[in-house]
Design a protein around this motif. Structure first.
Motif, mmCIF file in Angstrom:
data_model
loop_
_atom_site.group_PDB
_atom_site.id
_atom_site.type_symbol
_atom_site.label_atom_id
_atom_site.label_comp_id
_atom_site.label_asym_id
_atom_site.label_seq_id
_atom_site.Cartn_x
_atom_site.Cartn_y
_atom_site.Cartn_z
ATOM 1 N N LEU A 89 1.151 -5.885 9.561
ATOM 2 C CA LEU A 89 1.947 -4.948 8.588
ATOM 3 C C LEU A 89 1.277 -4.683 7.439
ATOM 4 O O LEU A 89 0.134 -5.446 7.035
ATOM 5 C CB LEU A 89 3.062 -5.748 8.352
ATOM 6 C CG LEU A 89 3.977 -6.062 9.507
ATOM 7 C CD1 LEU A 89 5.174 -6.977 9.261
ATOM 8 C CD2 LEU A 89 4.549 -5.006 10.443
ATOM 9 N N PHE A 90 1.393 -3.727 6.926
ATOM 10 C CA PHE A 90 0.861 -3.109 5.486
ATOM 11 C C PHE A 90 2.071 -2.475 4.742
ATOM 12 O O PHE A 90 3.170 -2.212 5.185
ATOM 13 C CB PHE A 90 -0.092 -1.943 6.045
ATOM 14 C CG PHE A 90 -1.284 -2.734 6.718
ATOM 15 C CD1 PHE A 90 -2.258 -2.923 6.118
ATOM 16 C CD2 PHE A 90 -1.248 -2.545 8.115
ATOM 17 C CE1 PHE A 90 -3.583 -3.263 6.750
ATOM 18 C CE2 PHE A 90 -2.259 -3.197 8.743
ATOM 19 C CZ PHE A 90 -3.395 -3.193 8.286
ATOM 20 N N ILE A 91 1.674 -2.663 3.537
ATOM 21 C CA ILE A 91 2.679 -1.955 2.239
ATOM 22 C C ILE A 91 2.114 -1.115 1.654
ATOM 23 O O ILE A 91 0.747 -0.830 1.419
ATOM 24 C CB ILE A 91 3.205 -3.177 1.226
ATOM 25 C CG1 ILE A 91 4.025 -4.114 2.059
ATOM 26 C CG2 ILE A 91 4.054 -2.737 0.076
ATOM 27 C CD1 ILE A 91 4.294 -5.162 1.095
ATOM 28 N N GLY A 92 2.650 0.259 1.413
ATOM 29 C CA GLY A 92 2.169 1.213 0.909
ATOM 30 C C GLY A 92 3.066 1.600 -0.588
ATOM 31 O O GLY A 92 4.427 1.608 -0.258
ATOM 32 N N LEU A 93 2.540 1.880 -1.631
ATOM 33 C CA LEU A 93 3.313 2.536 -2.772
ATOM 34 C C LEU A 93 2.743 3.673 -3.275
ATOM 35 O O LEU A 93 1.420 3.870 -3.404
ATOM 36 C CB LEU A 93 2.992 1.151 -3.883
ATOM 37 C CG LEU A 93 3.468 -0.205 -3.593
ATOM 38 C CD1 LEU A 93 3.192 -1.083 -4.745
ATOM 39 C CD2 LEU A 93 4.872 -0.381 -3.107
ATOM 40 N N THR A 131 5.554 -3.392 -9.656
ATOM 41 C CA THR A 131 4.880 -3.600 -8.427
ATOM 42 C C THR A 131 5.078 -4.748 -7.790
ATOM 43 O O THR A 131 5.554 -5.087 -6.490
ATOM 44 C CB THR A 131 3.336 -3.256 -8.611
ATOM 45 O OG1 THR A 131 3.086 -1.960 -9.170
ATOM 46 C CG2 THR A 131 2.716 -3.492 -7.550
ATOM 47 N N ALA A 132 5.043 -5.929 -8.540
ATOM 48 C CA ALA A 132 5.306 -7.211 -7.849
ATOM 49 C C ALA A 132 6.688 -7.642 -7.386
ATOM 50 O O ALA A 132 6.716 -8.060 -6.273
ATOM 51 C CB ALA A 132 4.989 -8.336 -8.936
ATOM 52 N N LEU A 183 -5.537 -5.887 -10.673
ATOM 53 C CA LEU A 183 -4.276 -6.499 -11.541
ATOM 54 C C LEU A 183 -3.430 -6.436 -10.488
ATOM 55 O O LEU A 183 -2.555 -7.505 -10.234
ATOM 56 C CB LEU A 183 -3.899 -5.627 -12.494
ATOM 57 C CG LEU A 183 -4.919 -5.229 -13.623
ATOM 58 C CD1 LEU A 183 -4.445 -4.179 -14.479
ATOM 59 C CD2 LEU A 183 -4.951 -6.594 -14.423
ATOM 60 N N ALA A 184 -3.115 -5.419 -9.379
ATOM 61 C CA ALA A 184 -2.173 -5.551 -8.438
ATOM 62 C C ALA A 184 -2.505 -6.783 -7.357
ATOM 63 O O ALA A 184 -1.420 -7.403 -6.792
ATOM 64 C CB ALA A 184 -2.014 -4.380 -7.651
#
Length: 393
Positions: A89-93, A131-132, A183-184
């Motif tokens: 799985l992946f997350i995109g923002l 973001t967190a 940072l992320a």
């Protein structure tokens, strides 16, 4: 297979070689394929394909469907090889000046979940906190799939250095030289890929959308700004300094309005939503608040508003013609939130493109492709998938 989506940095892609990454990418974007088709499309020998496919099947990234392929004239059926989208799985923002749009995708970049979170503050620390928060929410949801989240992609507007993971300049976020990837990663615990939002969208279109199988195409986005992603000889290009494709800052009227970049008459200074709104206020004296009100005024027949959109369409058409003249793409996709007003400037885009495109460049297929911001976030996930597949072990 690991069961927790909260075990970062534990998963590495088993490809190991550029050939394996190429083969996997070909199956991912064009599959399912037989080994023979895979060898032909990847330009590799059958032996090289067999060698690369074996560890990918053993690790569960590729699946062979026995007896599912087309039967040749003689002999046994040719089995199809496909990607197991549920393997990772992946997350995109997608970051805008006002909110974060987040998606959870599988390995085939299919959106499983989508979330939005307003941004009250554009300061990097505040954006990192948000973001967190949204990543944590998506990780919690991912636990239900029993598969690890192995990468996070973040897409932001402006001058973004993907190699260094730094947002050099983002006008909408008002950032300069923010090391966003580092940072992320520190606040999420995930490997992070940061890229320009239009380039990220272009990666998604190249691998999973309208650009699959095309060697040369472009994505032009209209809205708060004017952007362009370029695929040349099968590769998304950023240029030596990371700003390839900036047609928003191509001058189409040397005597035109001042652009925030310091030049006059850029496509963006004429055709971006804020520029259109400003032009309508100037021409009509009506204090339209935003692009929605501007569109409404134009559709009600106001001459000044309609002129502003016609002028914007001409600038966009010239910008697209510049891309066609320089690179000769097979296809140009027009997308972005500005497509909400497409009926107001479509004719001018077509006419200006036809007038400015040189010779056979005018044969370029120009299409519209409305894509919500969730699709831009999917583009960010696509960059994370790309990084995962191509990262050295």
């Amino acid at each position: 297979m690991p069961s927790s989506s909260r075990s970062p940095h534990a998963e590495t892609f088993p490809g190991g070689t550029p050939a394996a990454s190429q083969i996997f990418t070909t199956v991912l974007s064009q599959g399912p394929l037989t080994r023979l088709e895979l060898a032909r499309r990847a330009g590799l020998s059958a032996a090289a394909v067999t060698k690369a496919v074996r560890p990918l099947i053993e690790s569960g990234y590729l699946v062979e469907d026995a007896d599912a392929g087309a039967r040749p004239a003689l002999g046994r059926p040719a089995n199809l090889v496909r990607v197991d989208g549920g393997r990772a799985l992946f997350i995109g923002l997608k970051l805008t000046g006002d909110e974060i749009i987040g998606v959870l995708t599988d390995l085939c970049c299919r959106i499983l979940l989508a979330r939005r979170l307003p941004l009250a503050d554009r300061d990097p620390k505040a954006v990192l906190a948000s973001t967190a928060e949204i990543v944590g929410e998506l990780l919690t949801e991912a636990d239900g799939y029993g598969v690890r989240v192995v990468g996070l992609g973040i897409a932001a507007s402006g001058d973004v250095d993907r190699v260094e993971g730094v947002v050099r300049y983002s006008p909408f976020l008002e950032w300069n030289d923010v090391p966003l990837a580092e940072l992320a990663s520190s606040v999420t615990g995930l490997p992070v890929t940061v890229d320009n939002d239009v380039r990220a969208l272009t990666v998604a279109e190249q691998w999973f959308g309208a650009g699959v199988g095309l060697a040369d195409f472009a994505v032009v986005t209209v809205g708060a700004g004017i952007g362009c992603g370029l695929v040349v000889h099968g590769r998304v290009v950023a240029g030596a300094h990371g700003v390839a494709g900036e047609i928003g800052h191509v001058t189409v009227d040397p005597n035109g309005p001042l652009c925030h970049c310091g030049n006059r008459g850029c496509v963006e200074a004429i055709a971006a939503d804020p520029a259109i709104v400003a032009r309508i206020r100037e021409a009509t004296g009506v204090e339209v608040a935003d692009s929605a009100e501007a569109v409404d005024l134009a559709r009600r027949g106001d001459a000044g508003a309609r002129e502003a959109y016609a002028r914007a369409g001409e600038a966009i058409g010239r910008g697209i013609a510049t891309v066609a003249n320089l690179l000769g793409p097979e296809l140009v996709l027009i997308s972005g939130e500005g497509l909400a007003a497409y009926d107001l400037f479509a004719e001018q885009i077509r006419d200006a493109f036809a007038a400015a495109a040189f010779g056979s460049a005018a044969q370029c297929d120009v299409q519209t492709r409305p894509l919500p911001f969730e699709e831009w976030a999917r583009g960010a996930a696509a960059t994370a998938i790309q990084s995962f597949i191509t990262a050295p072990n």
